[in-house]
Design an enzyme around this catalytic site. Structure first.
Site, mmCIF file in Angstrom:
data_model
loop_
_atom_site.group_PDB
_atom_site.id
_atom_site.type_symbol
_atom_site.label_atom_id
_atom_site.label_comp_id
_atom_site.label_asym_id
_atom_site.label_seq_id
_atom_site.Cartn_x
_atom_site.Cartn_y
_atom_site.Cartn_z
ATOM 1 C CB SER A 55 -0.944 -0.006 1.210
ATOM 2 O OG SER A 55 -0.226 -0.291 2.400
ATOM 3 C CD GLU A 192 -7.384 -5.836 1.643
ATOM 4 O OE1 GLU A 192 -6.247 -6.354 1.556
ATOM 5 O OE2 GLU A 192 -7.646 -4.682 1.231
HETATM 6 O O1 KIV Z 1 -0.349 -3.466 1.647
HETATM 7 C C1 KIV Z 1 -1.063 -3.420 2.655
HETATM 8 O O2 KIV Z 1 -1.176 -2.405 3.333
HETATM 9 C C2 KIV Z 1 -1.798 -4.628 3.021
HETATM 10 C C3 KIV Z 1 -2.803 -4.516 4.111
HETATM 11 C C4 KIV Z 1 -4.035 -3.879 3.599
HETATM 12 C C5 KIV Z 1 -3.092 -5.825 4.744
HETATM 13 O O3 KIV Z 1 -1.600 -5.654 2.448
#
Ligand code: KIV
Length: 274
Positions: A55, A192
């Site tokens: 993310s 998720e």
């Molecule tokens: O990349 C991320 O932040 C994630 C979380 C949403 C679990 O994979």
């Protein structure tokens, strides 16, 4: 709290300790971080697991999806976080394109991340389709956390960020993928954006910790994206997101006060100069 209990609490979190926590019914806290300064604060606050999530592609680099982030960029974020963290278990996401091609490429990516960041473990998105890659990474001695349900690296296949596994066939595949991840040796799995009842069923059937994001309270722990829970992202307010701070307003206020002080010659004052 006794000194012995505090020492025990301050021990470095390991994958084994997470499994013990699940056994004891103690919930696991997990939050993302991408840089040294925030990782230090989050670690010192007592977080169990810090995820260097892909993310970062959205919240650090401003991309619409997680797909563009590269292995080199994930390594940069992982290294920065690892310099700060003393207690939390640190997991780094393998980014899109670094493990789906074949298991040889997957293990090469995994080894690079572990060697260059010194992270504790990795997270990979997917079930049966990437089984061989996970097996190969595990056989190199690298702990792996799975990620099922809404897997943002596959957003172009899904077409939307809505709740996954509402239909029976997808729910069955998710359940079977979760069991497969446990059987091959993953130490945990993130679920998720899936129905709470399904997530609770997975958590009750597996002995490894199940960490949810938008998966209800019947799992073994929760994960959020740091920028979302601190109120640093705009235009993103899914039902599962609880905002614990409104840092956007706090930062805007501080920045505007500084601008004002500079313009009005209030800053620096006599005590703030040499
Ligand atoms: O990349 C991320 O932040 C994630 C979380 C949403 C679990 O994979």
């Amino acid at each position: 709290m006794s000194v012995a209990k505090r020492d025990l609490e301050n021990r470095k979190v390991t994958t084994h300790r997470l499994i013990e926590m699940k056994r004891r019914g103690e919930k696991i806290s997990m939050l993302t971080a991408y840089d040294y300064s925030m990782a230090r604060i989050i670690d010192e606050a007592g977080m169990d697991v810090i995820l260097v999530g892909d993310s970062a592609s959205n919240v650090m680099a401003g991309n619409v999806t997680t797909l563009p982030i590269t292995l080199d960029q994930m390594i940069y974020h992982g290294k920065s976080v690892m310099k700060a963290v003393k207690r939390a278990l640190v997991a780094v996401d393998l980014p899109f394109g670094s493990y789906q091609g074949n298991s040889k490429e997957a293990v090469a990516s995994a080894i690079r991340v572990m060697k260059e960041t010194h992270a504790d473990c990795l997270k990979l998105e997917g079930g049966e389709e990437i089984r061989d890659s996970i097996v190969r990474i595990l056989s190199a001695g690298i702990p792996v956390m799975g990620h099922l349900g809404l897997t943002p690296q596959s957003i172009n296949k899904f077409g939307t960020y809505t709740v996954r596994a509402k239909e029976e066939a997808e729910a069955e595949k998710l359940l079977s993928d979760a069991h497969m991840l446990e059987e091959i040796g993953c130490f945990g799995v993130v679920l998720e954006k899936i129905p709470a009842a399904l997530a609770a069923q997975v958590a009750s059937e597996l002995t490894i910790p199940v960490i949810g994001i938008g998966a209800g309270g019947g799992v073994d722990g929760q994960v959020l994206v740091m920028h979302d829970m601190l109120g640093l992202t705009q235009g993103f307010s899914p039902r599962f997101l609880r905002r614990y701070a409104d840092l956007e307003n706090i930062i805007t206020g501080a920045v505007q006060a500084y601008i004002e002080d500079v313009k009005t010659l209030d800053f620096p004052n006599e005590k703030e100069q040499y």
